[in-house]
Design a protein around this motif. Structure first.
Motif, mmCIF file in Angstrom:
data_model
loop_
_atom_site.group_PDB
_atom_site.id
_atom_site.type_symbol
_atom_site.label_atom_id
_atom_site.label_comp_id
_atom_site.label_asym_id
_atom_site.label_seq_id
_atom_site.Cartn_x
_atom_site.Cartn_y
_atom_site.Cartn_z
ATOM 1 N N THR A 18 0.838 -1.211 0.000
ATOM 2 C CA THR A 18 0.000 0.000 0.000
ATOM 3 C C THR A 18 0.867 1.253 0.000
ATOM 4 O O THR A 18 0.569 2.231 -0.711
ATOM 5 N N ALA A 28 2.432 1.595 -3.426
ATOM 6 C CA ALA A 28 1.439 2.008 -4.434
ATOM 7 C C ALA A 28 1.049 3.465 -4.270
ATOM 8 O O ALA A 28 0.711 4.145 -5.264
ATOM 9 N N HIS A 29 1.069 3.938 -3.035
ATOM 10 C CA HIS A 29 0.697 5.332 -2.787
ATOM 11 C C HIS A 29 1.790 5.988 -1.943
ATOM 12 O O HIS A 29 1.652 6.116 -0.716
ATOM 13 N N PRO A 39 4.066 8.263 0.222
ATOM 14 C CA PRO A 39 3.622 9.350 1.103
ATOM 15 C C PRO A 39 4.221 10.692 0.711
ATOM 16 O O PRO A 39 5.325 10.761 0.148
#
Length: 618
Positions: free
Chosen positions: A38, A41-42, A44
Protein backbone atom coordinates in the motif's frame (compact mmCIF):
# COMPACT_ATOMS: atom_id res chain seq x y z
CA UNK A 1 -0.59 -1.99 25.13
CA UNK A 2 0.71 -4.94 27.12
CA UNK A 3 4.39 -5.30 26.53
CA UNK A 4 6.48 -8.18 25.30
CA UNK A 5 7.14 -9.35 28.85
CA UNK A 6 3.73 -10.96 28.75
CA UNK A 7 4.61 -13.16 25.81
CA UNK A 8 5.64 -16.82 25.90
CA UNK A 9 8.53 -17.34 28.28
CA UNK A 10 11.07 -19.02 25.99
CA UNK A 11 11.64 -20.74 22.69
CA UNK A 12 11.34 -24.28 24.10
CA UNK A 13 7.62 -24.39 23.54
CA UNK A 14 5.09 -27.20 23.98
CA UNK A 15 3.70 -28.41 20.64
CA UNK A 16 0.29 -26.70 21.02
CA UNK A 17 1.88 -23.40 21.97
CA UNK A 18 4.42 -23.67 19.16
CA UNK A 19 1.64 -24.19 16.61
CA UNK A 20 -0.21 -21.17 17.99
CA UNK A 21 2.87 -18.91 17.91
CA UNK A 22 3.70 -19.94 14.35
CA UNK A 23 0.07 -19.31 13.30
CA UNK A 24 0.15 -15.76 14.74
CA UNK A 25 3.44 -15.02 13.00
CA UNK A 26 2.10 -16.44 9.73
CA UNK A 27 -1.08 -14.32 10.03
CA UNK A 28 1.10 -11.22 10.33
CA UNK A 29 2.92 -11.84 7.06
CA UNK A 30 0.04 -10.84 4.70
CA UNK A 31 -0.75 -7.82 6.90
CA UNK A 32 2.87 -6.65 6.75
CA UNK A 33 3.12 -7.32 3.02
CA UNK A 34 -0.17 -5.50 2.42
CA UNK A 35 1.07 -2.50 4.41
CA UNK A 36 4.30 -2.37 2.40
CA UNK A 37 2.50 -2.73 -0.95
CA UNK A 38 0.00 0.00 0.00
CA UNK A 39 2.85 2.41 0.83
CA UNK A 40 4.63 1.56 -2.43
CA UNK A 41 1.44 2.01 -4.43
CA UNK A 42 0.70 5.33 -2.79
CA UNK A 43 4.00 6.96 -1.82
CA UNK A 44 3.62 9.35 1.10
CA UNK A 45 4.01 13.10 0.82
CA UNK A 46 7.02 14.66 2.53
CA UNK A 47 5.04 15.96 5.51
CA UNK A 48 3.34 12.56 5.93
CA UNK A 49 6.70 10.80 5.87
CA UNK A 50 8.06 13.20 8.48
CA UNK A 51 5.01 12.65 10.67
CA UNK A 52 5.27 8.86 10.39
CA UNK A 53 8.95 9.01 11.32
CA UNK A 54 8.23 11.25 14.33
CA UNK A 55 5.58 8.92 15.71
CA UNK A 56 7.62 5.78 14.91
CA UNK A 57 10.68 7.14 16.74
CA UNK A 58 8.47 8.15 19.69
CA UNK A 59 6.96 4.63 19.75
CA UNK A 60 10.46 3.12 19.65
CA UNK A 61 11.63 5.26 22.59
CA UNK A 62 8.51 4.39 24.59
CA UNK A 63 8.88 0.67 23.84
CA UNK A 64 12.40 0.70 25.29
CA UNK A 65 11.00 1.94 28.63
CA UNK A 66 7.77 0.07 29.45
CA UNK A 67 6.31 0.50 32.93
CA UNK A 68 5.83 -2.70 35.02
CA UNK A 69 2.32 -3.22 36.36
CA UNK A 70 2.50 -6.26 38.64
CA UNK A 71 4.75 -7.34 41.47
CA UNK A 72 6.78 -9.71 39.30
CA UNK A 73 7.25 -7.32 36.40
CA UNK A 74 5.62 -9.92 34.14
CA UNK A 75 3.00 -7.46 32.87
CA UNK A 76 4.02 -4.06 31.56
CA UNK A 77 2.42 -1.18 29.74
CA UNK A 78 4.14 0.74 26.96
CA UNK A 79 3.37 4.33 25.98
CA UNK A 80 4.06 3.25 22.39
CA UNK A 81 0.30 2.61 22.28
CA UNK A 82 -0.27 6.40 22.20
CA UNK A 83 1.95 6.97 19.18
CA UNK A 84 0.95 3.90 17.16
CA UNK A 85 -2.75 4.67 17.58
CA UNK A 86 -2.21 8.33 16.66
CA UNK A 87 -0.18 7.31 13.57
CA UNK A 88 -2.96 4.97 12.47
CA UNK A 89 -5.62 7.69 12.76
CA UNK A 90 -3.52 10.41 11.12
CA UNK A 91 -1.70 8.53 8.36
CA UNK A 92 -3.43 5.17 7.89
CA UNK A 93 -3.22 1.59 9.08
CA UNK A 94 -0.31 0.75 6.81
CA UNK A 95 2.02 3.21 8.53
CA UNK A 96 0.89 2.10 12.01
CA UNK A 97 1.63 -1.53 11.12
CA UNK A 98 5.07 -0.67 9.73
CA UNK A 99 5.89 1.51 12.77
CA UNK A 100 4.77 -1.25 15.16
CA UNK A 101 6.83 -3.87 13.32
CA UNK A 102 9.91 -1.68 13.22
CA UNK A 103 9.82 -0.40 16.81
CA UNK A 104 9.04 -3.76 18.40
CA UNK A 105 11.52 -5.71 16.24
CA UNK A 106 14.35 -3.30 17.16
CA UNK A 107 13.58 -3.56 20.89
CA UNK A 108 13.22 -7.36 20.81
CA UNK A 109 16.46 -7.78 18.88
CA UNK A 110 18.33 -5.42 21.22
CA UNK A 111 17.08 -7.23 24.34
CA UNK A 112 17.07 -10.88 23.22
CA UNK A 113 18.58 -11.22 19.79
CA UNK A 114 16.74 -13.27 17.18
CA UNK A 115 14.09 -15.40 18.91
CA UNK A 116 10.71 -16.95 18.35
CA UNK A 117 9.43 -15.00 21.34
CA UNK A 118 10.56 -11.74 19.77
CA UNK A 119 8.87 -12.65 16.49
CA UNK A 120 5.63 -13.41 18.34
CA UNK A 121 5.70 -10.12 20.26
CA UNK A 122 6.42 -8.16 17.08
CA UNK A 123 3.56 -9.91 15.30
CA UNK A 124 1.18 -9.22 18.19
CA UNK A 125 1.96 -5.50 18.03
CA UNK A 126 1.54 -5.37 14.26
CA UNK A 127 -1.81 -7.20 14.33
CA UNK A 128 -2.99 -4.93 17.19
CA UNK A 129 -2.07 -1.83 15.19
CA UNK A 130 -3.94 -3.24 12.20
CA UNK A 131 -6.99 -4.04 14.37
CA UNK A 132 -7.06 -0.44 15.64
CA UNK A 133 -8.10 0.65 12.14
CA UNK A 134 -11.18 -1.61 12.05
CA UNK A 135 -13.55 0.96 13.65
CA UNK A 136 -12.55 3.52 10.98
CA UNK A 137 -13.20 0.94 8.23
CA UNK A 138 -16.59 0.07 9.68
CA UNK A 139 -17.62 3.70 10.17
CA UNK A 140 -16.23 4.78 6.80
CA UNK A 141 -14.20 7.57 8.39
CA UNK A 142 -10.74 8.58 7.26
CA UNK A 143 -8.91 10.07 10.20
CA UNK A 144 -6.46 11.83 7.91
CA UNK A 145 -9.21 13.91 6.28
CA UNK A 146 -11.21 14.72 9.42
CA UNK A 147 -10.68 18.37 10.35
CA UNK A 148 -9.17 19.49 13.65
CA UNK A 149 -12.47 21.01 14.64
CA UNK A 150 -14.33 17.71 14.49
CA UNK A 151 -13.12 16.58 17.93
CA UNK A 152 -16.06 14.20 18.38
CA UNK A 153 -15.13 11.95 15.47
CA UNK A 154 -11.44 12.00 16.38
CA UNK A 155 -12.27 11.02 19.97
CA UNK A 156 -14.50 8.16 18.78
CA UNK A 157 -11.73 6.88 16.51
CA UNK A 158 -9.20 7.13 19.36
CA UNK A 159 -11.31 5.23 21.88
CA UNK A 160 -12.78 2.69 19.49
CA UNK A 161 -9.41 2.10 17.80
CA UNK A 162 -7.69 1.89 21.18
CA UNK A 163 -10.24 -0.65 22.40
CA UNK A 164 -9.69 -2.80 19.29
CA UNK A 165 -5.91 -2.50 19.73
CA UNK A 166 -5.99 -3.57 23.39
CA UNK A 167 -8.55 -6.35 22.82
CA UNK A 168 -6.43 -7.86 20.04
CA UNK A 169 -3.17 -7.56 21.99
CA UNK A 170 -4.64 -9.02 25.17
CA UNK A 171 -6.36 -11.86 23.32
CA UNK A 172 -3.21 -12.87 21.44
CA UNK A 173 -1.00 -12.80 24.53
CA UNK A 174 -3.58 -14.35 26.88
CA UNK A 175 -4.02 -17.39 24.64
CA UNK A 176 -0.25 -17.87 24.55
CA UNK A 177 0.03 -17.59 28.33
CA UNK A 178 -2.88 -19.98 28.86
CA UNK A 179 -1.24 -22.56 26.59
CA UNK A 180 2.15 -22.08 28.26
CA UNK A 181 1.10 -22.12 31.93
CA UNK A 182 -2.15 -24.05 32.00
CA UNK A 183 -4.13 -21.05 33.31
CA UNK A 184 -7.80 -21.27 32.25
CA UNK A 185 -8.34 -19.24 29.09
CA UNK A 186 -11.24 -17.30 30.61
CA UNK A 187 -9.02 -16.17 33.50
CA UNK A 188 -5.98 -15.01 31.51
CA UNK A 189 -7.60 -11.95 29.85
CA UNK A 190 -8.91 -10.77 33.24
CA UNK A 191 -5.39 -10.95 34.65
CA UNK A 192 -4.06 -8.76 31.82
CA UNK A 193 -6.86 -6.21 31.88
CA UNK A 194 -7.05 -5.79 35.66
CA UNK A 195 -3.92 -3.68 36.07
CA UNK A 196 -3.80 -1.46 32.92
CA UNK A 197 -7.48 -0.51 32.69
CA UNK A 198 -7.14 3.08 34.02
CA UNK A 199 -3.93 3.57 32.02
CA UNK A 200 -5.76 2.61 28.81
CA UNK A 201 -8.39 5.30 29.34
CA UNK A 202 -5.75 7.96 29.96
CA UNK A 203 -3.68 6.93 26.94
CA UNK A 204 -6.75 6.95 24.70
CA UNK A 205 -7.36 10.58 25.73
CA UNK A 206 -3.72 11.43 25.02
CA UNK A 207 -3.92 9.75 21.61
CA UNK A 208 -6.96 11.87 20.71
CA UNK A 209 -5.09 14.93 21.96
CA UNK A 210 -2.01 14.01 19.87
CA UNK A 211 -4.13 13.66 16.73
CA UNK A 212 -5.87 17.00 17.32
CA UNK A 213 -2.63 18.87 18.02
CA UNK A 214 -0.93 17.45 14.92
CA UNK A 215 -3.83 18.61 12.79
CA UNK A 216 -3.70 22.09 14.28
CA UNK A 217 0.09 22.48 14.23
CA UNK A 218 2.60 19.58 14.44
CA UNK A 219 5.04 21.41 16.77
CA UNK A 220 2.26 21.45 19.37
CA UNK A 221 3.06 17.76 19.88
CA UNK A 222 5.86 18.94 22.17
CA UNK A 223 3.22 19.88 24.69
CA UNK A 224 2.36 16.17 25.00
CA UNK A 225 5.47 15.80 27.11
CA UNK A 226 3.57 17.08 30.17
CA UNK A 227 0.64 14.60 30.01
CA UNK A 228 2.94 11.73 29.06
CA UNK A 229 5.29 12.50 31.95
CA UNK A 230 2.33 12.69 34.34
CA UNK A 231 1.01 9.37 33.00
CA UNK A 232 4.42 7.73 33.48
CA UNK A 233 4.53 9.03 37.05
CA UNK A 234 1.03 7.71 37.67
CA UNK A 235 1.93 4.28 36.31
CA UNK A 236 5.13 4.05 38.32
CA UNK A 237 3.29 5.18 41.43
CA UNK A 238 0.73 2.46 40.81
CA UNK A 239 3.56 -0.04 40.40
CA UNK A 240 5.10 1.00 43.71
CA UNK A 241 1.68 0.56 45.31
CA UNK A 242 1.47 -2.95 43.88
CA UNK A 243 4.94 -3.71 45.29
CA UNK A 244 3.93 -2.36 48.69
CA UNK A 245 0.79 -4.51 48.70
CA UNK A 246 2.86 -7.53 47.67
CA UNK A 247 5.34 -6.93 50.49
CA UNK A 248 2.48 -6.54 52.95
CA UNK A 249 0.99 -9.85 51.84
CA UNK A 250 4.19 -11.89 51.35
CA UNK A 251 6.20 -13.84 53.89
CA UNK A 252 9.76 -12.52 53.67
CA UNK A 253 11.45 -15.85 54.44
CA UNK A 254 9.60 -18.20 52.08
CA UNK A 255 8.11 -15.76 49.51
CA UNK A 256 4.74 -17.44 50.06
CA UNK A 257 1.63 -15.46 50.90
CA UNK A 258 1.42 -14.54 54.58
CA UNK A 259 -1.50 -14.83 57.02
CA UNK A 260 -3.10 -11.61 55.74
CA UNK A 261 -2.89 -12.80 52.14
CA UNK A 262 -4.31 -16.19 53.17
CA UNK A 263 -7.36 -14.62 54.82
CA UNK A 264 -8.03 -12.38 51.80
CA UNK A 265 -7.67 -15.23 49.30
CA UNK A 266 -9.70 -17.64 51.44
CA UNK A 267 -12.62 -15.19 51.51
CA UNK A 268 -12.35 -14.58 47.75
CA UNK A 269 -12.12 -18.29 46.85
CA UNK A 270 -15.07 -19.16 49.06
CA UNK A 271 -17.16 -16.43 47.45
CA UNK A 272 -16.17 -17.67 43.98
CA UNK A 273 -16.95 -21.29 44.85
CA UNK A 274 -20.27 -20.31 46.40
CA UNK A 275 -21.25 -18.25 43.36
CA UNK A 276 -20.42 -21.07 40.95
CA UNK A 277 -21.74 -23.92 43.13
CA UNK A 278 -18.20 -25.22 43.15
CA UNK A 279 -15.75 -26.85 45.56
CA UNK A 280 -12.74 -25.55 47.43
CA UNK A 281 -10.40 -27.60 49.60
CA UNK A 282 -8.58 -25.98 52.52
CA UNK A 283 -5.41 -27.57 53.87
CA UNK A 284 -3.72 -26.61 57.13
CA UNK A 285 -0.13 -27.87 57.34
CA UNK A 286 2.21 -28.11 60.30
CA UNK A 287 5.88 -29.15 60.32
CA UNK A 288 6.46 -32.07 62.65
CA UNK A 289 8.95 -31.56 65.51
CA UNK A 290 10.15 -28.23 64.11
CA UNK A 291 11.10 -26.92 67.54
CA UNK A 292 13.46 -29.86 67.86
CA UNK A 293 15.11 -28.88 64.55
CA UNK A 294 15.68 -25.33 65.79
CA UNK A 295 16.97 -26.52 69.16
CA UNK A 296 19.38 -29.08 67.71
CA UNK A 297 20.61 -27.37 64.55
CA UNK A 298 19.95 -23.66 65.11
CA UNK A 299 17.57 -21.15 63.57
CA UNK A 300 19.50 -20.63 60.28
CA UNK A 301 19.08 -24.34 59.52
CA UNK A 302 15.45 -24.12 60.60
CA UNK A 303 14.94 -21.24 58.14
CA UNK A 304 16.48 -23.34 55.36
CA UNK A 305 14.07 -26.17 56.19
CA UNK A 306 11.12 -23.76 56.02
CA UNK A 307 12.23 -22.49 52.61
CA UNK A 308 12.60 -26.03 51.24
CA UNK A 309 9.16 -27.06 52.54
CA UNK A 310 7.67 -23.87 51.06
CA UNK A 311 9.25 -24.71 47.70
CA UNK A 312 7.66 -28.17 47.71
CA UNK A 313 4.25 -26.73 48.62
CA UNK A 314 4.52 -24.10 45.89
CA UNK A 315 5.48 -26.71 43.30
CA UNK A 316 2.71 -29.16 44.18
CA UNK A 317 -0.14 -26.77 45.07
CA UNK A 318 0.55 -24.17 42.38
CA UNK A 319 1.84 -20.62 42.40
CA UNK A 320 -0.13 -18.41 44.77
CA UNK A 321 -1.94 -21.36 46.39
CA UNK A 322 0.35 -21.95 49.39
CA UNK A 323 0.82 -19.67 52.41
CA UNK A 324 2.94 -19.46 55.53
CA UNK A 325 0.53 -18.46 58.28
CA UNK A 326 2.70 -18.99 61.35
CA UNK A 327 6.16 -20.05 62.50
CA UNK A 328 6.02 -23.62 61.19
CA UNK A 329 2.40 -23.45 60.03
CA UNK A 330 1.37 -23.37 56.39
CA UNK A 331 -1.93 -23.43 54.50
CA UNK A 332 -3.04 -24.18 50.96
CA UNK A 333 -6.16 -23.35 48.97
CA UNK A 334 -7.12 -25.83 46.26
CA UNK A 335 -10.12 -24.57 44.24
CA UNK A 336 -12.26 -27.19 42.48
CA UNK A 337 -10.55 -30.01 44.44
CA UNK A 338 -12.57 -32.75 46.11
CA UNK A 339 -11.26 -34.17 49.38
CA UNK A 340 -9.82 -37.14 47.48
CA UNK A 341 -8.07 -34.90 44.94
CA UNK A 342 -6.65 -32.71 47.71
CA UNK A 343 -5.47 -35.79 49.58
CA UNK A 344 -3.73 -36.97 46.41
CA UNK A 345 -1.89 -33.64 46.18
CA UNK A 346 -0.59 -34.10 49.71
CA UNK A 347 0.38 -37.72 49.04
CA UNK A 348 2.73 -36.25 46.43
CA UNK A 349 3.94 -33.66 48.92
CA UNK A 350 4.69 -36.31 51.56
CA UNK A 351 6.58 -38.33 48.93
CA UNK A 352 8.57 -35.33 47.67
CA UNK A 353 9.51 -34.27 51.20
CA UNK A 354 10.70 -37.82 51.90
CA UNK A 355 13.01 -37.56 48.88
CA UNK A 356 14.27 -34.05 49.65
CA UNK A 357 17.75 -33.58 51.12
CA UNK A 358 17.41 -31.27 54.10
CA UNK A 359 20.37 -29.54 55.81
CA UNK A 360 19.60 -31.51 58.98
CA UNK A 361 20.54 -34.72 57.21
CA UNK A 362 17.24 -36.18 58.43
CA UNK A 363 13.77 -36.44 56.88
CA UNK A 364 11.36 -33.57 57.52
CA UNK A 365 7.67 -34.42 57.66
CA UNK A 366 4.41 -32.51 57.84
CA UNK A 367 0.96 -33.21 59.23
CA UNK A 368 -2.04 -31.99 57.25
CA UNK A 369 -5.69 -31.32 58.03
CA UNK A 370 -8.11 -31.14 55.08
CA UNK A 371 -11.63 -29.71 54.86
CA UNK A 372 -13.82 -29.06 51.82
CA UNK A 373 -16.31 -26.29 51.05
CA UNK A 374 -19.30 -26.68 51.20
CA UNK A 375 -19.28 -30.27 52.54
CA UNK A 376 -17.55 -29.48 55.83
CA UNK A 377 -18.38 -25.79 56.26
CA UNK A 378 -19.95 -22.90 54.37
CA UNK A 379 -18.06 -20.01 56.00
CA UNK A 380 -14.43 -19.22 56.74
CA UNK A 381 -14.56 -19.78 60.48
CA UNK A 382 -16.27 -23.17 60.31
CA UNK A 383 -14.10 -24.46 57.48
CA UNK A 384 -10.92 -23.33 59.24
CA UNK A 385 -11.99 -24.87 62.54
CA UNK A 386 -12.75 -28.31 61.08
CA UNK A 387 -9.52 -28.30 59.04
CA UNK A 388 -7.67 -27.41 62.26
CA UNK A 389 -9.42 -30.29 64.06
CA UNK A 390 -8.30 -32.66 61.28
CA UNK A 391 -4.74 -31.34 61.61
CA UNK A 392 -4.88 -31.90 65.37
CA UNK A 393 -5.96 -35.50 64.76
CA UNK A 394 -3.09 -36.05 62.30
CA UNK A 395 -0.56 -34.61 64.79
CA UNK A 396 -1.81 -36.89 67.55
CA UNK A 397 -2.04 -40.07 65.49
CA UNK A 398 1.52 -40.54 64.34
CA UNK A 399 2.26 -37.30 62.42
CA UNK A 400 3.59 -37.40 58.83
CA UNK A 401 0.07 -37.95 57.51
CA UNK A 402 -2.97 -36.17 56.07
CA UNK A 403 -6.39 -36.31 57.65
CA UNK A 404 -9.64 -35.45 55.84
CA UNK A 405 -12.19 -34.08 58.28
CA UNK A 406 -14.83 -36.67 59.15
CA UNK A 407 -17.32 -35.79 61.93
CA UNK A 408 -17.47 -39.38 63.16
CA UNK A 409 -13.67 -39.55 63.56
CA UNK A 410 -12.36 -36.03 64.09
CA UNK A 411 -13.76 -33.96 66.93
CA UNK A 412 -13.64 -30.15 67.08
CA UNK A 413 -12.31 -28.90 70.41
CA UNK A 414 -13.52 -26.05 72.60
CA UNK A 415 -11.13 -23.18 73.43
CA UNK A 416 -10.80 -24.54 76.99
CA UNK A 417 -9.86 -27.99 75.69
CA UNK A 418 -7.36 -26.49 73.27
CA UNK A 419 -5.82 -24.42 76.08
CA UNK A 420 -5.52 -27.52 78.25
CA UNK A 421 -3.93 -29.41 75.37
CA UNK A 422 -1.49 -26.57 74.72
CA UNK A 423 -0.48 -26.59 78.40
CA UNK A 424 0.02 -30.35 78.31
CA UNK A 425 2.12 -30.07 75.15
CA UNK A 426 4.23 -27.36 76.76
CA UNK A 427 4.91 -29.61 79.76
CA UNK A 428 5.81 -32.50 77.48
CA UNK A 429 8.24 -30.26 75.60
CA UNK A 430 9.76 -29.32 78.95
CA UNK A 431 10.08 -33.03 79.78
CA UNK A 432 11.77 -33.63 76.43
CA UNK A 433 14.18 -30.83 77.27
CA UNK A 434 15.05 -32.56 80.56
CA UNK A 435 15.71 -35.76 78.63
CA UNK A 436 18.52 -34.01 76.75
CA UNK A 437 20.04 -33.07 80.09
CA UNK A 438 19.82 -36.71 81.21
CA UNK A 439 21.47 -37.92 77.98
CA UNK A 440 24.27 -35.40 78.45
CA UNK A 441 24.86 -36.62 82.05
CA UNK A 442 24.64 -40.37 81.39
CA UNK A 443 27.50 -42.63 80.31
CA UNK A 444 26.07 -43.13 76.80
CA UNK A 445 27.83 -41.45 73.88
CA UNK A 446 25.04 -39.78 71.89
CA UNK A 447 21.27 -39.28 71.99
CA UNK A 448 20.28 -42.45 73.86
CA UNK A 449 16.66 -41.45 74.52
CA UNK A 450 16.07 -40.47 70.89
CA UNK A 451 17.58 -43.74 69.69
CA UNK A 452 15.41 -45.81 72.07
CA UNK A 453 12.38 -43.79 70.95
CA UNK A 454 13.09 -44.48 67.30
CA UNK A 455 13.76 -48.18 67.92
CA UNK A 456 10.62 -48.59 70.03
CA UNK A 457 8.52 -46.85 67.40
CA UNK A 458 9.98 -49.11 64.69
CA UNK A 459 9.33 -52.25 66.72
CA UNK A 460 5.72 -51.22 67.37
CA UNK A 461 5.24 -50.46 63.69
CA UNK A 462 6.77 -53.80 62.67
CA UNK A 463 4.40 -55.59 65.07
CA UNK A 464 1.46 -53.98 63.25
CA UNK A 465 0.20 -52.04 66.24
CA UNK A 466 -2.39 -49.27 65.85
CA UNK A 467 -1.07 -45.89 64.70
CA UNK A 468 -2.03 -44.25 67.99
CA UNK A 469 -0.24 -46.95 69.99
CA UNK A 470 2.87 -46.56 67.82
CA UNK A 471 2.94 -42.84 68.64
CA UNK A 472 2.50 -43.55 72.35
CA UNK A 473 5.35 -46.06 72.26
CA UNK A 474 7.55 -43.48 70.52
CA UNK A 475 6.82 -40.94 73.25
CA UNK A 476 7.39 -43.47 76.03
CA UNK A 477 10.72 -44.45 74.49
CA UNK A 478 11.77 -40.82 74.40
CA UNK A 479 10.82 -40.19 78.04
CA UNK A 480 11.71 -43.57 79.55
CA UNK A 481 14.76 -42.22 81.45
CA UNK A 482 13.09 -38.99 82.58
CA UNK A 483 13.42 -40.05 86.25
CA UNK A 484 17.23 -40.04 85.94
CA UNK A 485 17.12 -36.26 86.19
CA UNK A 486 16.93 -36.82 89.98
CA UNK A 487 19.76 -39.39 90.10
CA UNK A 488 23.11 -37.95 91.32
CA UNK A 489 25.79 -37.55 88.65
CA UNK A 490 28.26 -39.63 90.65
CA UNK A 491 25.93 -42.63 90.24
CA UNK A 492 24.97 -41.96 86.60
CA UNK A 493 28.56 -41.49 85.54
CA UNK A 494 30.23 -44.15 87.67
CA UNK A 495 32.41 -46.24 85.32
CA UNK A 496 32.36 -49.38 87.49
CA UNK A 497 29.73 -51.58 89.07
CA UNK A 498 27.22 -49.86 91.37
CA UNK A 499 27.18 -50.86 95.02
CA UNK A 500 23.87 -52.00 96.63
CA UNK A 501 22.94 -48.51 97.87
CA UNK A 502 23.72 -46.91 94.51
CA UNK A 503 21.80 -49.65 92.72
CA UNK A 504 18.78 -49.01 94.96
CA UNK A 505 18.88 -45.28 94.10
CA UNK A 506 19.27 -46.00 90.37
CA UNK A 507 16.28 -48.34 90.41
CA UNK A 508 14.08 -45.50 91.62
CA UNK A 509 14.22 -43.72 88.25
CA UNK A 510 11.18 -45.49 86.64
CA UNK A 511 9.02 -44.46 89.60
CA UNK A 512 10.37 -40.89 89.54
CA UNK A 513 9.77 -40.64 85.79
CA UNK A 514 6.17 -41.83 86.09
CA UNK A 515 5.53 -39.31 88.88
CA UNK A 516 6.91 -36.45 86.78
CA UNK A 517 4.35 -37.29 84.08
CA UNK A 518 1.37 -37.41 86.46
CA UNK A 519 -1.42 -35.03 85.50
CA UNK A 520 -0.23 -34.60 81.90
CA UNK A 521 -2.93 -36.86 80.46
CA UNK A 522 -0.42 -39.09 78.65
CA UNK A 523 -1.69 -42.45 79.91
CA UNK A 524 -0.58 -45.19 79.27
CA UNK A 525 2.85 -43.65 78.60
CA UNK A 526 3.46 -42.95 82.29
CA UNK A 527 2.52 -46.55 83.22
CA UNK A 528 4.81 -47.99 80.54
CA UNK A 529 7.69 -45.91 81.87
CA UNK A 530 6.99 -47.12 85.40
CA UNK A 531 7.36 -50.77 84.32
CA UNK A 532 10.02 -50.57 81.59
CA UNK A 533 12.55 -52.50 83.75
CA UNK A 534 10.22 -55.41 84.56
CA UNK A 535 11.53 -58.79 83.31
CA UNK A 536 9.49 -61.58 81.72
CA UNK A 537 10.42 -63.98 84.54
CA UNK A 538 9.34 -61.52 87.26
CA UNK A 539 12.84 -60.63 88.48
CA UNK A 540 12.73 -57.01 87.32
CA UNK A 541 11.71 -53.83 89.15
CA UNK A 542 9.97 -51.86 90.61
CA UNK A 543 7.03 -54.26 91.20
CA UNK A 544 8.35 -57.62 89.97
CA UNK A 545 5.63 -58.07 87.34
CA UNK A 546 5.95 -61.13 85.08
CA UNK A 547 4.85 -62.24 81.60
CA UNK A 548 1.70 -60.67 80.23
CA UNK A 549 1.30 -58.67 83.46
CA UNK A 550 3.96 -56.34 82.08
CA UNK A 551 2.38 -53.75 79.75
CA UNK A 552 3.26 -54.31 76.09
CA UNK A 553 4.74 -50.81 75.78
CA UNK A 554 7.07 -51.50 78.72
CA UNK A 555 8.28 -54.75 77.13
CA UNK A 556 9.02 -52.94 73.85
CA UNK A 557 11.02 -50.22 75.63
CA UNK A 558 13.00 -52.81 77.58
CA UNK A 559 14.16 -54.50 74.34
CA UNK A 560 14.94 -51.19 72.59
CA UNK A 561 16.80 -49.90 75.66
CA UNK A 562 18.90 -53.05 75.96
CA UNK A 563 19.73 -53.10 72.24
CA UNK A 564 20.92 -49.48 72.31
CA UNK A 565 22.92 -50.12 75.49
CA UNK A 566 24.77 -52.98 73.80
CA UNK A 567 25.44 -51.10 70.55
CA UNK A 568 26.48 -47.75 72.11
CA UNK A 569 29.89 -46.53 73.23
CA UNK A 570 30.14 -46.16 76.99
CA UNK A 571 32.88 -44.43 78.94
CA UNK A 572 34.09 -47.86 80.11
CA UNK A 573 33.70 -49.95 76.89
CA UNK A 574 33.27 -49.70 73.12
CA UNK A 575 30.01 -50.37 71.28
CA UNK A 576 29.13 -53.91 70.21
CA UNK A 577 27.74 -54.88 66.81
CA UNK A 578 24.03 -55.11 66.02
CA UNK A 579 24.29 -58.82 65.21
CA UNK A 580 26.02 -59.55 68.55
CA UNK A 581 23.34 -57.55 70.37
CA UNK A 582 20.53 -59.46 68.63
CA UNK A 583 22.22 -62.76 69.55
CA UNK A 584 22.45 -61.69 73.20
CA UNK A 585 18.79 -60.64 73.24
CA UNK A 586 17.78 -64.06 71.85
CA UNK A 587 19.65 -65.79 74.67
CA UNK A 588 17.60 -63.91 77.23
CA UNK A 589 14.19 -64.47 75.62
CA UNK A 590 11.48 -65.67 78.02
CA UNK A 591 13.70 -64.75 81.00
CA UNK A 592 14.34 -61.03 80.55
CA UNK A 593 12.66 -60.29 77.21
CA UNK A 594 9.47 -61.13 75.32
CA UNK A 595 10.70 -63.28 72.40
CA UNK A 596 8.03 -61.83 70.07
CA UNK A 597 9.40 -58.34 70.56
CA UNK A 598 12.99 -59.48 69.99
CA UNK A 599 11.84 -61.12 66.75
CA UNK A 600 10.17 -57.85 65.71
CA UNK A 601 13.42 -55.96 66.40
CA UNK A 602 15.34 -58.50 64.31
CA UNK A 603 12.94 -57.97 61.39
CA UNK A 604 13.22 -54.20 61.81
CA UNK A 605 17.03 -54.41 61.73
CA UNK A 606 16.96 -56.42 58.51
CA UNK A 607 14.53 -54.00 56.84
CA UNK A 608 15.98 -50.76 58.25
CA UNK A 609 19.61 -51.40 59.27
CA UNK A 610 20.19 -47.67 59.90
CA UNK A 611 17.22 -47.31 62.25
CA UNK A 612 19.47 -46.42 65.22
CA UNK A 613 21.70 -43.95 63.33
CA UNK A 614 20.05 -41.04 65.15
CA UNK A 615 23.01 -41.35 67.56
CA UNK A 616 25.28 -39.82 64.95
CA UNK A 617 22.76 -37.07 64.16
CA UNK A 618 22.31 -36.33 67.85
Amino acid sequence: MTSSAAAPPNDSLPPRLLRYVVTVIAATVPVAVGAALTVVAHPPAKDTLVGVLVFAVAALAAEFKPVPLDEHGARKVSLAFVFLLAAQILFGWQYAVIAALTATAIVEYAERGPSLRGAFNTSAYALSAFASALPAFLLGWDGGTIGSGDAGKLTVLAFAGGAAYVATNVALVAVAVALASGVPLRQAPRDYLRHPGPAFLIMAFISALAVSQWKVDPPLELFLAGPLFALALYLRSSYRTVLAVRDAETDALTALGNHRSFQIDLRRELEAADGEDGLMSLALIDLDSFKDINDRFGHPVGDSVLRLVASVLREQCGEGRAYRIGGEEFAALLPAHTSWEADTVFDRIHAQLAGTEFPTGEPVTVSVGLAVFPEHGRDRETLYDVADAALYWAKNHGKNRSCIYTPSVVRSYTPAELAETAERQARLRAAEGLIRVVDAKDTYAGAHSQTVSRLAEGIARTMGLDIEVVEQVRLAGLLHDLGKIAIPDRILQKPGKLDPDELRVMREHPVLGARLLEGLGVSPVDRWILHHHEWWDGSGYPLGLAGEEIPLGSRIILVADAFDAMTSDRCYRAAGTASAAIAELRKRCWTQFDARIVAALERLQSEEPDIADVRQAG
